[in-house]
Design a protein around this motif. Sequence first.
Motif, PDB file in Angstrom:
ATOM      1  N   THR A 116       5.454   3.495  -9.415  1.00 47.48           N
ATOM      2  CA  THR A 116       5.556   3.568  -7.959  1.00 47.48           C
ATOM      3  C   THR A 116       4.146   3.550  -7.410  1.00 47.48           C
ATOM      4  N   THR A 117       3.925   2.690  -6.431  1.00 50.60           N
ATOM      5  CA  THR A 117       2.606   2.581  -5.812  1.00 50.60           C
ATOM      6  C   THR A 117       2.697   2.853  -4.319  1.00 50.60           C
ATOM      7  N   LEU A 135       5.792   2.597   0.140  1.00 44.89           N
ATOM      8  CA  LEU A 135       5.859   2.790  -1.306  1.00 44.89           C
ATOM      9  C   LEU A 135       6.489   1.541  -1.889  1.00 44.89           C
ATOM     10  N   SER A 136       6.089   1.197  -3.113  1.00 47.18           N
ATOM     11  CA  SER A 136       6.652   0.024  -3.779  1.00 47.18           C
ATOM     12  C   SER A 136       6.915   0.371  -5.236  1.00 47.18           C
ATOM     13  N   ILE A 141      10.531  -8.073  -5.648  1.00 45.59           N
ATOM     14  CA  ILE A 141      10.024  -9.327  -5.085  1.00 45.59           C
ATOM     15  C   ILE A 141      10.080  -9.327  -3.566  1.00 45.59           C
ATOM     16  N   SER A 142      10.601  -8.226  -2.990  1.00 49.71           N
ATOM     17  CA  SER A 142      10.547  -8.062  -1.537  1.00 49.71           C
ATOM     18  C   SER A 142      10.146  -6.619  -1.257  1.00 49.71           C
ATOM     19  N   LEU A 143       9.571  -6.419  -0.106  1.00 50.83           N
ATOM     20  CA  LEU A 143       9.072  -5.094   0.242  1.00 50.83           C
ATOM     21  C   LEU A 143       9.154  -4.908   1.752  1.00 50.83           C
ATOM     22  N   ASP A 144       9.745  -3.800   2.177  1.00 54.34           N
ATOM     23  CA  ASP A 144       9.756  -3.419   3.586  1.00 54.34           C
ATOM     24  C   ASP A 144       8.647  -2.407   3.816  1.00 54.34           C
ATOM     25  N   MET A 145       7.884  -2.636   4.873  1.00 54.35           N
ATOM     26  CA  MET A 145       6.769  -1.751   5.190  1.00 54.35           C
ATOM     27  C   MET A 145       6.872  -1.279   6.638  1.00 54.35           C
TER      28      MET A 145
END
Length: 179
Positions: A116-117, A135-136, A141-145
């Motif tokens: 986890t980053t 957090l990712s 392959i997708s990320l909500d920020m």
Amino acid sequence: MVTDGLGSAGMCWRGRGRGNAPRATLVRLLAVSLATAVVGACAVAGAGADTPERGQVEVLELKIRNEQHAATDLGPEGPSLSDMSVYSGAAIQDGRRVGRGGGSCQVIHVGADELTTQCLITIELERGSLTMQSLSRSGVISLDMAITGGTGDFSKARGTARYWDIATPKERLRVEIQR
């Protein structure tokens, strides 16, 4: 304004031997106060006349071209707490470069099968910059920020950003900015 026969706003100013002078002064004072309040309210309402109305959502859709990347192994050899990736690239819209950005992700948790980053990204466009945070988990392959702020036209920005096809030639970004 409600009156009850005692004068404006229920106040009784009955001067002795001076007619209605105190009452006229009170009426003038109230009129000046009301005019000042109306002018002040109009000035506050008109202060943001150049910005989009509250409640509007502005959508930006961009392609991301990754240009530089570095991974740094800061802890014990292999995946560990504090390892970091730093990257930068270009924002592309309709085939032309419209901005640049970059960020970093630092490992904050090492699990048996995933990392986890904590990721921070800033993208700079002609109208200002946007900052994002999330957090990712490894392998996504997708990320909500969350949009955490910005500068220029985006100085009061909030909303969400979604990245797809991360670290591929097809990477893209959709930003929904709430005003």
